[in-house]
Design an enzyme around this catalytic site. Structure first.
Site, PDB file in Angstrom:
ATOM      1  CB  THR A 125      25.046  60.842   5.009  1.00  0.00           C
ATOM      2  OG1 THR A 125      26.299  61.392   5.390  1.00  0.00           O
ATOM      3  CG2 THR A 125      25.323  59.621   4.142  1.00  0.00           C
ATOM      4  CD  GLU A 127      31.190  60.879   5.465  1.00  0.00           C
ATOM      5  OE1 GLU A 127      31.998  60.069   5.010  1.00  0.00           O
ATOM      6  OE2 GLU A 127      31.523  61.984   5.921  1.00  0.00           O
ATOM      7  CE1 TYR A 149      26.090  55.873   7.580  1.00  0.00           C
ATOM      8  CE2 TYR A 149      27.306  57.681   6.565  1.00  0.00           C
ATOM      9  CZ  TYR A 149      26.204  57.219   7.265  1.00  0.00           C
ATOM     10  OH  TYR A 149      25.218  58.102   7.645  1.00  0.00           O
ATOM     11  CE  LYS A 153      22.639  56.040   6.297  1.00  0.00           C
ATOM     12  NZ  LYS A 153      21.289  56.153   6.852  1.00  0.00           N
TER      13      LYS A 153
HETATM   14  P1  NAP Z   1      22.840  56.891  15.715  1.00  0.00           P
HETATM   15  O1  NAP Z   1      22.862  57.716  16.936  1.00  0.00           O
HETATM   16  O2  NAP Z   1      23.965  55.979  15.401  1.00  0.00           O
HETATM   17  O3  NAP Z   1      21.474  56.032  15.753  1.00  0.00           O
HETATM   18  C1  NAP Z   1      21.264  54.957  14.876  1.00  0.00           C
HETATM   19  C2  NAP Z   1      19.994  54.253  15.293  1.00  0.00           C
HETATM   20  O4  NAP Z   1      19.760  53.130  14.422  1.00  0.00           O
HETATM   21  C3  NAP Z   1      20.025  53.679  16.718  1.00  0.00           C
HETATM   22  O5  NAP Z   1      18.757  53.858  17.301  1.00  0.00           O
HETATM   23  C4  NAP Z   1      20.274  52.202  16.480  1.00  0.00           C
HETATM   24  O6  NAP Z   1      19.812  51.363  17.494  1.00  0.00           O
HETATM   25  C5  NAP Z   1      19.435  52.001  15.218  1.00  0.00           C
HETATM   26  N1  NAP Z   1      19.739  50.763  14.516  1.00  0.00           N
HETATM   27  C6  NAP Z   1      20.929  50.347  14.033  1.00  0.00           C
HETATM   28  N2  NAP Z   1      20.795  49.137  13.440  1.00  0.00           N
HETATM   29  C7  NAP Z   1      19.477  48.784  13.569  1.00  0.00           C
HETATM   30  C8  NAP Z   1      18.729  47.653  13.188  1.00  0.00           C
HETATM   31  N3  NAP Z   1      19.280  46.629  12.526  1.00  0.00           N
HETATM   32  N4  NAP Z   1      17.400  47.622  13.476  1.00  0.00           N
HETATM   33  C9  NAP Z   1      16.809  48.645  14.147  1.00  0.00           C
HETATM   34  N5  NAP Z   1      17.486  49.747  14.549  1.00  0.00           N
HETATM   35  C10 NAP Z   1      18.799  49.815  14.255  1.00  0.00           C
HETATM   36  O7  NAP Z   1      22.631  57.821  14.425  1.00  0.00           O
HETATM   37  P2  NAP Z   1      22.082  59.330  14.343  1.00  0.00           P
HETATM   38  O8  NAP Z   1      23.241  60.243  14.476  1.00  0.00           O
HETATM   39  O9  NAP Z   1      20.901  59.470  15.200  1.00  0.00           O
HETATM   40  O10 NAP Z   1      21.664  59.389  12.809  1.00  0.00           O
HETATM   41  C11 NAP Z   1      20.340  59.037  12.383  1.00  0.00           C
HETATM   42  C12 NAP Z   1      20.387  58.678  10.906  1.00  0.00           C
HETATM   43  O11 NAP Z   1      20.870  59.780  10.160  1.00  0.00           O
HETATM   44  C13 NAP Z   1      21.280  57.500  10.534  1.00  0.00           C
HETATM   45  O12 NAP Z   1      20.680  56.837   9.472  1.00  0.00           O
HETATM   46  C14 NAP Z   1      22.571  58.164  10.067  1.00  0.00           C
HETATM   47  O13 NAP Z   1      23.255  57.315   9.174  1.00  0.00           O
HETATM   48  C15 NAP Z   1      22.017  59.394   9.395  1.00  0.00           C
HETATM   49  N6  NAP Z   1      22.889  60.569   9.387  1.00  0.00           N
HETATM   50  C16 NAP Z   1      23.434  61.047  10.534  1.00  0.00           C
HETATM   51  C17 NAP Z   1      24.201  62.190  10.503  1.00  0.00           C
HETATM   52  C18 NAP Z   1      24.808  62.774  11.749  1.00  0.00           C
HETATM   53  O14 NAP Z   1      25.737  63.609  11.627  1.00  0.00           O
HETATM   54  N7  NAP Z   1      24.313  62.435  12.925  1.00  0.00           N
HETATM   55  C19 NAP Z   1      24.412  62.859   9.269  1.00  0.00           C
HETATM   56  C20 NAP Z   1      23.818  62.349   8.133  1.00  0.00           C
HETATM   57  C21 NAP Z   1      23.048  61.210   8.189  1.00  0.00           C
HETATM   58  P3  NAP Z   1      20.749  50.904  18.755  1.00  0.00           P
HETATM   59  O15 NAP Z   1      20.556  51.975  19.785  1.00  0.00           O
HETATM   60  O16 NAP Z   1      20.162  49.610  19.127  1.00  0.00           O
HETATM   61  O17 NAP Z   1      22.143  50.813  18.230  1.00  0.00           O
HETATM   62  O1  F7E Z   2      34.350  61.858  12.173  1.00  0.00           O
HETATM   63  C1  F7E Z   2      37.929  62.702  12.037  1.00  0.00           C
HETATM   64  C2  F7E Z   2      37.401  61.618  11.106  1.00  0.00           C
HETATM   65  O2  F7E Z   2      33.281  59.870  13.216  1.00  0.00           O
HETATM   66  C3  F7E Z   2      34.471  63.208  11.802  1.00  0.00           C
HETATM   67  C4  F7E Z   2      28.158  60.275  11.103  1.00  0.00           C
HETATM   68  O3  F7E Z   2      27.082  60.812  11.817  1.00  0.00           O
HETATM   69  O4  F7E Z   2      28.642  62.362  10.001  1.00  0.00           O
HETATM   70  C5  F7E Z   2      29.198  61.350  10.830  1.00  0.00           C
HETATM   71  O5  F7E Z   2      30.300  60.740  10.202  1.00  0.00           O
HETATM   72  C6  F7E Z   2      35.874  63.469  11.273  1.00  0.00           C
HETATM   73  C7  F7E Z   2      36.382  62.407  10.311  1.00  0.00           C
HETATM   74  O6  F7E Z   2      31.905  61.550  11.911  1.00  0.00           O
HETATM   75  C8  F7E Z   2      38.900  61.144  15.139  1.00  0.00           C
HETATM   76  O7  F7E Z   2      38.443  61.056  10.346  1.00  0.00           O
HETATM   77  C9  F7E Z   2      39.745  62.580  13.761  1.00  0.00           C
HETATM   78  O8  F7E Z   2      36.996  63.069   9.236  1.00  0.00           O
HETATM   79  O9  F7E Z   2      32.744  62.162  14.100  1.00  0.00           O
HETATM   80  P1  F7E Z   2      33.063  61.309  12.949  1.00  0.00           P
HETATM   81  P2  F7E Z   2      31.801  61.289  10.347  1.00  0.00           P
HETATM   82  O10 F7E Z   2      32.697  60.201   9.912  1.00  0.00           O
HETATM   83  O11 F7E Z   2      31.934  62.588   9.655  1.00  0.00           O
HETATM   84  C10 F7E Z   2      28.197  61.909   8.716  1.00  0.00           C
HETATM   85  C11 F7E Z   2      27.623  63.084   7.958  1.00  0.00           C
HETATM   86  C12 F7E Z   2      27.292  60.741   8.799  1.00  0.00           C
HETATM   87  O12 F7E Z   2      26.425  60.544   7.953  1.00  0.00           O
HETATM   88  C13 F7E Z   2      27.656  59.674   9.791  1.00  0.00           C
HETATM   89  O13 F7E Z   2      26.531  58.841  10.077  1.00  0.00           O
HETATM   90  O14 F7E Z   2      36.774  63.442  12.377  1.00  0.00           O
HETATM   91  N1  F7E Z   2      38.522  62.205  13.275  1.00  0.00           N
HETATM   92  N2  F7E Z   2      39.986  61.934  14.897  1.00  0.00           N
HETATM   93  C14 F7E Z   2      37.987  61.324  14.112  1.00  0.00           C
HETATM   94  N3  F7E Z   2      36.799  60.692  14.078  1.00  0.00           N
HETATM   95  C15 F7E Z   2      36.516  59.852  15.113  1.00  0.00           C
HETATM   96  N4  F7E Z   2      35.307  59.234  15.127  1.00  0.00           N
HETATM   97  N5  F7E Z   2      37.401  59.635  16.141  1.00  0.00           N
HETATM   98  C16 F7E Z   2      38.607  60.257  16.200  1.00  0.00           C
HETATM   99  O15 F7E Z   2      39.376  60.052  17.130  1.00  0.00           O
END
Ligand code: NAP
Ligand code: F7E
Length: 344
Positions: A125, A127, A149, A153
């Site tokens: 990520t 992050e 987090y 990662k």
């Molecule tokens: P998500 O919607 O939160 O999905 C996470 C998945 O992991 C869900 O299927 C969850 O299952 C499963 N999981 C959590 N703990 C587990 C465990 N102990 N054993 C088996 N499965 C487990 O995340 P996403 O947005 O699809 O992201 C996919 C991956 O990319 C993650 O690793 C995330 O950190 C990474 N990532 C995401 C973003 C983004 O912006 N979306 C950006 C960079 C990296 P449940 O349904 O049971 O909770």
């Molecule tokens: O926050 C701000 C918050 O929770 C985005 C994950 O997929 O992307 C995701 O992480 C921004 C942050 O995503 C609210 O402070 C303001 O700056 O939607 P988010 P995230 O933290 O960027 C990265 C790349 C991953 O890897 C992660 O798995 O929005 N923010 N107000 C808020 N955020 C939330 N959640 N809720 C609010 O009310």
């Protein structure tokens, strides 16, 4: 070709399973048992659900991961399972470290010991850049993680890099910037906004309550990003890639753009926690709540995805404005038809 997806019930699992099935893969997905046996994002797509071989288990259960890799012997593993919510990681760092570090280690060790020719995609990520030292960020930008987090990662990232070098494994890290979609989890800011706007469109008087409006992110569309994951595993050599759009927008801009989709203009009044977003007729549509701020913010993100563009031939098809439109229009339709996605 056989692919195994951990985290298939999440946002990316949904789009990746669709993509791989369209390429005629045999798709296996690991899902955790919950009291209601829900399959998350898969639950609203019966065809998709029927086409995937679900294996019930947890990435924390090493014997389960070992036997799964032994039995399935997948050509490709997409390791997506994670505690992925940054805000929650401050409250529960231990769970975050366990799932994100140990879970990755289990997958890596099982491939090393029982299926060495399997190719591994590991979901890391932006992050990990945390408080970025330079903008935009690419594969050479120093890491500076700012949340449990991000730290978890980064540990997984280095473990994958280490195994690749030490044991000659085909294992890659995708350094993906924020990507969103119709099936984004309800706790993430984009979905909070798109759903809040859709509810207001349908007559709700509840304001959308948010934290830091000035956080700057690079938001893309999840469907584009899973293609990059697949492309990384089709290369001759394993390598790590940054994936993003190269655009930067604030949470505030996301709010403004989302209201534009329903023909409303937001004006901002006040400052700090007293700031509100109001409609042209003076209704308060957005409020700020201090409790939604994080102990540390990581917020100046913009991807330089040149390497992915040149080496993978990858480009994002959907940019910011279209993404916001897709999400808001989906939620408007979803609410009016009372159609699932059961995530919200
Ligand atoms: P998500 O919607 O939160 O999905 C996470 C998945 O992991 C869900 O299927 C969850 O299952 C499963 N999981 C959590 N703990 C587990 C465990 N102990 N054993 C088996 N499965 C487990 O995340 P996403 O947005 O699809 O992201 C996919 C991956 O990319 C993650 O690793 C995330 O950190 C990474 N990532 C995401 C973003 C983004 O912006 N979306 C950006 C960079 C990296 P449940 O349904 O049971 O909770
Ligand atoms: O926050 C701000 C918050 O929770 C985005 C994950 O997929 O992307 C995701 O992480 C921004 C942050 O995503 C609210 O402070 C303001 O700056 O939607 P988010 P995230 O933290 O960027 C990265 C790349 C991953 O890897 C992660 O798995 O929005 N923010 N107000 C808020 N955020 C939330 N959640 N809720 C609010 O009310």
């Amino acid at each position: 070709m056989k692919a195994l997806i951990t985290g298939i019930t999440g946002q990316d699992g949904y789009f990746l399973a669709k993509l791989l099935l369209s390429k005629n893969y045999e798709v296996y997905g690991i899902a955790r048992r919950k009291s209601n046996m829900s399959l998350g994002t898969l639950d609203c797509d019966e065809t998709l659900k029927r086409s995937v071989n679900i294996l019930w288990g947890d990435v924390l259960d090493n014997p389960f991961i070992e036997s799964t890799i032994k039995q399935v012997k997948p050509d490709e593993v997409y390791h997506l399972a994670a505690q992925s919510f940054v805000g929650y990681s401050f409250e529960n760092p231990e769970v975050t470290y366990d799932v994100n570090i140990k879970g990755t280690l289990h997958v890596l060790n099982s491939i090393k010991d029982y299926s060495k020719s399997t190719r591994l995609y590991n979901a890391t990520t932006s992050e990990m850049f945390g408080k970025p030292q330079v903008t935009p960020q690419n594969e050479k930008t120093p890491f500076f993680p700012r949340s449990p987090y991000a730290i978890s990662k980064l540990a997984a990232y280095w473990t994958v890099a280490d195994y690749r070098e030490a044991y000659g494994m085909f294992a890659v890290n995708g350094i993906l910037f924020n990507h969103e979609s119709e099936v984004r989890g309800p706790e993430f800011v984009t979905k909070k906004i798109s759903l809040g706007v859709a509810k207001i469109y349908h007559g709700s008087h509840d304001p959308i309550v948010l934290g830091n409006l000035d956080a700057k992110k690079d938001w893309g569309y999840a469907r584009d990003y899973v293609e990059a994951m697949w492309m990384m595993l089709q290369q001759d050599k394993p390598d790590d890639y940054v994936i993003g759009t190269g655009e930067q927008h604030t949470v505030r801009e996301f709010v403004e753009e989302a209201f534009k989709v329903i023909g409303m203009t937001i004006r901002w009044k006040g400052e700090g926690v007293n700031e509100v977003g109001v409609s042209e007729d003076g209704r308060v549509l957005v409020k700020v709540d201090l409790r939604l701020f994080r102990p540390l913010e990581s917020d100046n993100y913009m991807a330089d995805y040149t390497k992915a563009r040149i080496k993978l031939g990858w480009e994002p098809a959907v940019k910011f404005k279209e993404l916001v439109k897709i999400m808001v229009e989906h939620d408007i339709k979803n609410l009016s038809q009372n159609h699932c996605f059961k995530r919200y």
